[in-house]
Design an enzyme around this catalytic site. Structure first.
Site, PDB file in Angstrom:
ATOM      1  N   GLU A  52      -7.969   4.617  -4.912  1.00  0.00           N
ATOM      2  CA  GLU A  52      -8.595   5.353  -3.816  1.00  0.00           C
ATOM      3  C   GLU A  52      -9.063   6.685  -4.378  1.00  0.00           C
ATOM      4  O   GLU A  52      -8.254   7.512  -4.778  1.00  0.00           O
ATOM      5  CB  GLU A  52      -7.617   5.594  -2.657  1.00  0.00           C
ATOM      6  CG  GLU A  52      -7.183   4.345  -1.931  1.00  0.00           C
ATOM      7  CD  GLU A  52      -6.310   4.651  -0.708  1.00  0.00           C
ATOM      8  OE1 GLU A  52      -6.294   5.820  -0.253  1.00  0.00           O
ATOM      9  OE2 GLU A  52      -5.644   3.721  -0.219  1.00  0.00           O
ATOM     10  N   TYR A 112     -11.360  11.187  10.930  1.00  0.00           N
ATOM     11  CA  TYR A 112     -11.890  12.350  10.234  1.00  0.00           C
ATOM     12  C   TYR A 112     -11.816  12.201   8.715  1.00  0.00           C
ATOM     13  O   TYR A 112     -11.905  13.184   7.988  1.00  0.00           O
ATOM     14  CB  TYR A 112     -11.172  13.618  10.695  1.00  0.00           C
ATOM     15  CG  TYR A 112     -11.654  14.081  12.052  1.00  0.00           C
ATOM     16  CD1 TYR A 112     -12.862  14.769  12.178  1.00  0.00           C
ATOM     17  CD2 TYR A 112     -10.936  13.794  13.200  1.00  0.00           C
ATOM     18  CE1 TYR A 112     -13.331  15.173  13.414  1.00  0.00           C
ATOM     19  CE2 TYR A 112     -11.390  14.192  14.441  1.00  0.00           C
ATOM     20  CZ  TYR A 112     -12.593  14.887  14.543  1.00  0.00           C
ATOM     21  OH  TYR A 112     -13.055  15.282  15.774  1.00  0.00           O
ATOM     22  N   GLU A 136      -7.617   7.711  11.241  1.00  0.00           N
ATOM     23  CA  GLU A 136      -8.379   8.253  10.118  1.00  0.00           C
ATOM     24  C   GLU A 136      -9.851   8.481  10.451  1.00  0.00           C
ATOM     25  O   GLU A 136     -10.719   8.392   9.583  1.00  0.00           O
ATOM     26  CB  GLU A 136      -8.238   7.321   8.910  1.00  0.00           C
ATOM     27  CG  GLU A 136      -6.813   7.262   8.367  1.00  0.00           C
ATOM     28  CD  GLU A 136      -6.667   6.348   7.161  1.00  0.00           C
ATOM     29  OE1 GLU A 136      -7.616   5.572   6.879  1.00  0.00           O
ATOM     30  OE2 GLU A 136      -5.615   6.392   6.511  1.00  0.00           O
ATOM     31  N   ASN A 143       0.834  -1.201   0.000  1.00  0.00           N
ATOM     32  CA  ASN A 143       0.000   0.000   0.000  1.00  0.00           C
ATOM     33  C   ASN A 143       0.868   1.249   0.000  1.00  0.00           C
ATOM     34  O   ASN A 143       1.699   1.442   0.900  1.00  0.00           O
ATOM     35  CB  ASN A 143      -0.901   0.031   1.246  1.00  0.00           C
ATOM     36  CG  ASN A 143      -1.855   1.213   1.246  1.00  0.00           C
ATOM     37  OD1 ASN A 143      -2.907   1.177   0.607  1.00  0.00           O
ATOM     38  ND2 ASN A 143      -1.502   2.271   1.948  1.00  0.00           N
ATOM     39  N   GLU A 144       0.709   2.075  -1.034  1.00  0.00           N
ATOM     40  CA  GLU A 144       1.354   3.388  -1.110  1.00  0.00           C
ATOM     41  C   GLU A 144       2.842   3.347  -0.736  1.00  0.00           C
ATOM     42  O   GLU A 144       3.273   3.938   0.256  1.00  0.00           O
ATOM     43  CB  GLU A 144       0.617   4.402  -0.234  1.00  0.00           C
ATOM     44  CG  GLU A 144      -0.775   4.721  -0.727  1.00  0.00           C
ATOM     45  CD  GLU A 144      -1.473   5.802   0.080  1.00  0.00           C
ATOM     46  OE1 GLU A 144      -2.403   6.432  -0.450  1.00  0.00           O
ATOM     47  OE2 GLU A 144      -1.091   6.020   1.254  1.00  0.00           O
ATOM     48  N   CYS A 167      20.457  -0.880   4.657  1.00  0.00           N
ATOM     49  CA  CYS A 167      20.499  -0.047   3.454  1.00  0.00           C
ATOM     50  C   CYS A 167      21.931   0.367   3.125  1.00  0.00           C
ATOM     51  O   CYS A 167      22.309   0.431   1.947  1.00  0.00           O
ATOM     52  CB  CYS A 167      19.618   1.188   3.640  1.00  0.00           C
ATOM     53  SG  CYS A 167      17.854   0.835   3.427  1.00  0.00           S
ATOM     54  N   CYS A 185      19.269   2.870   7.439  1.00  0.00           N
ATOM     55  CA  CYS A 185      19.665   1.833   8.389  1.00  0.00           C
ATOM     56  C   CYS A 185      20.912   1.090   7.898  1.00  0.00           C
ATOM     57  O   CYS A 185      21.386   1.294   6.774  1.00  0.00           O
ATOM     58  CB  CYS A 185      18.512   0.857   8.608  1.00  0.00           C
ATOM     59  SG  CYS A 185      18.196  -0.246   7.201  1.00  0.00           S
TER      60      CYS A 185
END
Length: 662
Positions: A311, A361, A359, A141-142, A156, A153
């Site tokens: 979305e 709102y 989430e 997701n995203e 990486c 880190c």
């Protein structure tokens, strides 16, 4: 063309699921996306799986004639996993680990997290491999949301050194490519290369660019892991991902080969507040900016591939600075706008406003008590208006280069330089004239495009110069914008003046440049008219090219600003400045005329035309109605010749035949 919705059955009592799913079907929805944040619900303890709830939800979706789109749940690992393996977390630039408690805090290069990803993705995909109600999958997701493409880190750092050694082979080659004699930045070996953490002055621009490339490649590899496992379970499923709008740190094109189509998450009233400079208008706060949304539709569409909005904003949202209610009809308008730009499906996020968590709102199509919100009414009104269409056939390509974006962000040379806004100067001008645009990378095949616009090819090498030369010599018409060819692919200035390897094609060199604050007088003459420009001025020194425009103010007065060069059967126009709206329109109109591209007269700001498969969409993102003048034999499939505030019309007519009625 179809609609869908994102649903979280785990947030609601199971007794409510039947009602929810029945109401989705009643609204004409066809897809239900689920399970992207459900790892802890699926696997509450290591090796102990609970799929009964998801099995039931999928079965309900199928029983009501819809299809499920499932998501791999790796954006939110459970607490027990992070407690077992705290090293899966990302680190900030100063080495601080990113804590569990939100989402997207795990490292793409963590060997442990990759193994855990393989385990959970294999488990969930094999579970539903033979389920007839599952149409396909969204990977994760995203990617990169919350500034998480780039991690600092130890995993990486080790992976970055391996990446550099594979690319350069020898550390001396790296030192040469980066220009590390500057400030004594030579490396004795690859093990000496660290990630770019906090330092008093800015980091070496070549080092940063390669780090950004490496971080992007890390996401590509991680996404490929998902895609391969999904297809191994069922090779008839589609695989996609939900990218984000105006997202700068992840090259969406680089993931495309591993996905069947791209998706993205569209939040128009939020994007006008946090994605671009300046203050939005009241109309934009109610409906968004059609060209900002359209640009992202066109980025994720690709030349011949449909895209999905995975979305779609369903009402007010929780994350921008302000959350005005969208204008009446906006959720219907956005769906039609997406279809006009080539979408095959639009899924609203979410079904119901959530009662807990971060989430609360964020609106849904229905309120938290289950009653319909205006998004539900818009979705139900839209569903019967959609119909099957052929893909968009765009005559113009706009070259969008993420690496040039990264490189100009590293050394913008002006606080006002904004890659997206400069690109938008040309994109908006094309869209104001109703021209469909494929937004593609510089590596794309340009055969078949009548015209190509390249606003900022900042990084340019010989291979790119060769492709563009072939395109123009074969009859193509090319427009090159400011800052083109300033750097080589390693983020060093060319030995020759800009546009570097494109100079022979353009027939010009850039003799000087300046970045200018807003208080300077910035005017340029073109084709007998005087226009404004902003921020950037490159002084052109024509060789083979003909001067078509000159600066009319400041130190650059009378210096060439626009030049035109005939090459083979085609032409190249070079623009040294960042054009204002009037100059951008004049340049684009001349380009379209030279290329023989049909186009419309400009409509009012906020009103746009788009043509697809014989039909023209008129989308009104303003609070004022607009009256249309269309051919007498033209038939409307949606709406009529008056398009109300935040409304849409679809007419069977050519885009150049649709005009504003004065």
């Amino acid at each position: 063309m179809t609609l869908g919705v994102c649903y979280f059955p785990e947030h609601w009592p199971s007794e409510r699921w039947e009602t929810d799913v029945a109401q989705m079907a009643d609204a004409g929805l066809e897809y239900v996306r689920m399970a992207e944040f459900s790892w802890a619900r699926i696997e509450p303890e290591r090796g102990e799986f609970d799929f009964d709830w998801l099995d039931e939800a999928i079965e309900l979706v199928g029983d009501h004639g819809m299809q499920a789109v499932l998501c791999t749940p790796t954006a939110t690992p459970p607490k027990w996993l992070v407690d077992e393996h705290p090293n899966v977390r990302q680190a900030d630039a100063d080495g601080t680990p990113r804590e569990w408690g939100s989402r997207r805090f795990t490292c793409f290069n963590s060997p442990t997290y990759r193994e855990e990803t393989k385990r959970i993705v294999r488990t969930v995909t094999e579970r539903y491999a033979d389920n007839p109600h599952v149409a396909g999958w969204q990977a994760d997701n995203e990617y990169g949301c919350h500034r998480t493409v780039r991690c600092y880190c130890d995993d990486c750092a080790a992976a970055f050194r391996e990446w550099l050694e594979a690319k350069y082979g020898d550390v001396d080659a790296l030192n040469e490519a980066w220009g590390n004699t500057f400030w004594s930045q030579q490396y004795p070996d690859f093990e000496a290369v660290d990630l770019p953490g906090p330092t008093p002055a800015e980091h070496h621009p070549s080092r940063l660019l390669d780090y950004y490339r490496f971080a992007n490649d890390s996401v590509v590899e991680y996404n490929r892991l998902h895609a391969d496992l999904i297809r191994a379970a069922n090779d008839e499923w589609f695989v996609t991902h939900n990218f984000m709008g105006d997202f700068p740190t992840l090259d969406a094109y680089s993931l495309a080969d591993d996905l069947d189509f791209l998706g993205w998450d569209s939040y128009p009233t939020g994007f006008v507040q946090d994605r671009q400079p300046g203050d939005p208008t009241t109309d934009e706060l109610r409906a968004g900016d059609p060209d900002e949304i359209g640009l992202n539709h066109d980025i994720y569409r690709g030349p011949e591939t449909p895209f999905w909005v995975l979305e779609q904003q369903p009402g007010d949202v929780n994350w921008p600075p302000h959350a005005p209610q969208p204008g009446d009809g906006a959720m219907r308008l956005w769906a039609h706008h997406a279809v006009a730009h080539g979408a095959d499906a639009v899924l609203y996020f979410r079904w119901r406003r959530c009662r807990q968590g971060q989430e609360q709102y964020h609106a849904g199509l229905r309120k938290q008590d289950g009653s319909p919100d205006k998004g539900y009414r818009d979705a139900a009104a839209t569903a019967p208006e959609l119909f099957d269409l052929d893909p968009v056939d765009a005559p113009v390509a706009l070259l969008h280069d993420y690496e040039s974006l990264w490189a100009t962000d590293i050394q913008p040379h002006s606080p006002d330089w904004h890659y997206w806004s400069h690109l938008r100067a040309y994109y908006d001008a094309l869209r104001e004239r109703g021209v469909q645009v494929d937004v593609v990378p510089p590596s794309a095949d340009l055969d078949g495009y009548a015209a190509v616009v390249a606003p900022t090819l900042y990084l340019a090498g010989e291979a790119l110069a060769g492709r563009l030369t072939d395109y123009v010599e074969s009859g193509g018409h090319l427009l090159l914008g400011a800052r083109t060819g300033e750097k080589d692919p390693y983020n060093q200035l060319h030995e020759t003046l800009a546009p570097g390897p494109l100079a022979d094609l353009a027939g010009v060199r850039v003799s000087r440049h300046e970045s200018l604050p807003a208080q300077f007088d910035t005017r340029v003459g073109y084709d007998g008219e005087t226009y404004d420009y902003q921020t950037w001025a490159g002084w052109l020194d024509p060789d083979a090219a003909e001067t078509r425009g000159r600066y009319r103010s400041g130190e650059a007065a009378e210096e060439p600003a626009v030049a035109h060069n005939r090459v083979g059967e085609g032409s190249v126009t070079t623009v040294g400045c960042w054009p204002g709206e009037g100059l951008a329109d004049a340049l684009v109109a001349d380009l379209l005329g030279a290329a023989g591209v049909d186009h419309a007269d400009p409509l009012p700001d906020g009103v746009r035309l788009a043509h697809r498969d014989g039909y023209t969409w008129v989308t009104n993102f303003t609070s004022e109605p607009v009256s249309l003048d269309v051919p007498g034999d033209a038939s409307f499939l949606v709406g009529g010749d008056t398009v109300d505030a935040f409304d849409v019309a679809v007419v069977e007519a050519a885009v150049e035949d649709v005009r504003e009625a004065i």
